[in-house]
Design a protein around this motif. Structure first.
Motif, PDB file in Angstrom:
ATOM      1  N   THR A  98       0.726  -1.247   0.155  1.00  0.00           N
ATOM      2  CA  THR A  98      -0.143   0.148  -0.001  1.00  0.00           C
ATOM      3  C   THR A  98       1.005   1.116   0.039  1.00  0.00           C
ATOM      4  O   THR A  98       1.977   1.192   0.498  1.00  0.00           O
ATOM      5  CB  THR A  98      -1.084  -0.073   1.278  1.00  0.00           C
ATOM      6  N   ASN A  99       0.383   2.123  -0.484  1.00  0.00           N
ATOM      7  CA  ASN A  99       1.143   3.760  -0.553  1.00  0.00           C
ATOM      8  C   ASN A  99       0.757   4.510   0.741  1.00  0.00           C
ATOM      9  O   ASN A  99      -0.461   4.520   0.963  1.00  0.00           O
ATOM     10  CB  ASN A  99       0.426   4.425  -1.795  1.00  0.00           C
ATOM     11  N   SER A 105      -4.098   4.066  -2.372  1.00  0.00           N
ATOM     12  CA  SER A 105      -3.646   3.187  -3.740  1.00  0.00           C
ATOM     13  C   SER A 105      -2.525   2.209  -3.240  1.00  0.00           C
ATOM     14  O   SER A 105      -2.556   2.084  -1.911  1.00  0.00           O
ATOM     15  CB  SER A 105      -3.247   3.983  -4.933  1.00  0.00           C
ATOM     16  N   THR A 208      -4.564  -3.187 -10.099  1.00  0.00           N
ATOM     17  CA  THR A 208      -4.767  -1.977  -9.315  1.00  0.00           C
ATOM     18  C   THR A 208      -4.877  -2.362  -7.635  1.00  0.00           C
ATOM     19  O   THR A 208      -5.732  -3.350  -7.498  1.00  0.00           O
ATOM     20  CB  THR A 208      -6.206  -1.514  -9.760  1.00  0.00           C
ATOM     21  N   MET A 210      -6.482  -1.124  -4.321  1.00  0.00           N
ATOM     22  CA  MET A 210      -7.194  -0.163  -3.649  1.00  0.00           C
ATOM     23  C   MET A 210      -7.099  -0.505  -1.929  1.00  0.00           C
ATOM     24  O   MET A 210      -7.467  -1.264  -1.604  1.00  0.00           O
ATOM     25  CB  MET A 210      -8.708  -0.264  -3.996  1.00  0.00           C
TER      26      MET A 210
END
Length: 214
Positions: A98-99, A105, A208, A210
């Motif tokens: 994870t960011n 994101s 992707t 999330m």
């Protein structure tokens, strides 16, 4: 809408069903023995990841098996690619990060040469079961009886031993993007350590990440 009522109940802690009896390799209960025809039609296989079992499928926490590029990244889980979609092949590891700056994101990093090692985290074991869609998947399922069946099947509600899930149906978060994501492949969904819940999606050969925060 029924699903809204139950979701809000979950978020405030008042609508947690009793845990099912769990057997190795599956999560079966009398609640799933008889399903509406629509739910049977849309059933999907999924893999529950737990700390006990015989088949190693992932590594939880630690620094990550496949290193990320430089950046504000936190490792959550690294998965044996044989448990994921066929595009990754039967050999390799997909690591999920994870960011930690945007808190929304993240990234995935794949290596075909990588293997899972417990020194870099905690082993998780595969338990194959079936996933049924949430009530908002079809008007035929929007009733309280089926909603209760779905809740007993959904790991976010009923199984404290589940650390993460591979595949299966996605959860109807308040973000109102359930229909938008319906045609994508849910690869990974973390349960433990929430919030955030971390999802990895695949569409058009791209992944992707999330972060779900309610």
């Amino acid at each position: 809408m029924i699903i809204r009522k139950f979701l809000l109940g979950f978020l405030n802690g008042s609508k947690r069903p009793r845990a099912n009896d769990v057997t190795k390799g599956s999560v079966r209960s009398h609640h799933l023995d008889i399903l509406p025809a629509t739910a049977q039609q849309f059933e999907r296989q999924c893999v529950l990841l737990k700390r006990t079992g015989t088949d190693i499928a992932a590594v939880w926490g630690g620094d990550g098996i496949v290193p990320p590029p430089s950046g504000p990244y936190r490792h959550w889980i690294s998965v044996d690619s044989s448990y994921l979609q066929s595009e990754f092949g039967s050999n390799g590891v997909l690591s999920v990060y994870t960011n930690e700056e945007d808190c929304a994101s993240g990234i995935t990093v794949f290596s075909q040469a990588a293997t899972l090692t417990e020194e870099k985290g905690e082993y998780l074991y595969a338990h194959v079961t079936r996933s049924i869609p949430p009530p908002n998947a079809s008007r035929d399922l929007e009733n309280e009886a089926y909603t209760e069946q779905w809740m007993h099947n959904c790991p976010i509600y009923n199984d404290k031993d589940v650390v993460a899930v591979l595949g299966g149906w996605h959860f109807p978060w308040p973000d109102d993007d359930w229909d938008e994501l319906r045609d994508r492949d849910l690869l990974v969904w973390t349960i433990e350590g929430s919030e955030p819940w971390v999802e990895v999606w695949r569409s058009d050969e791209a992944t992707t990440v999330m972060q779900r925060i309610t």
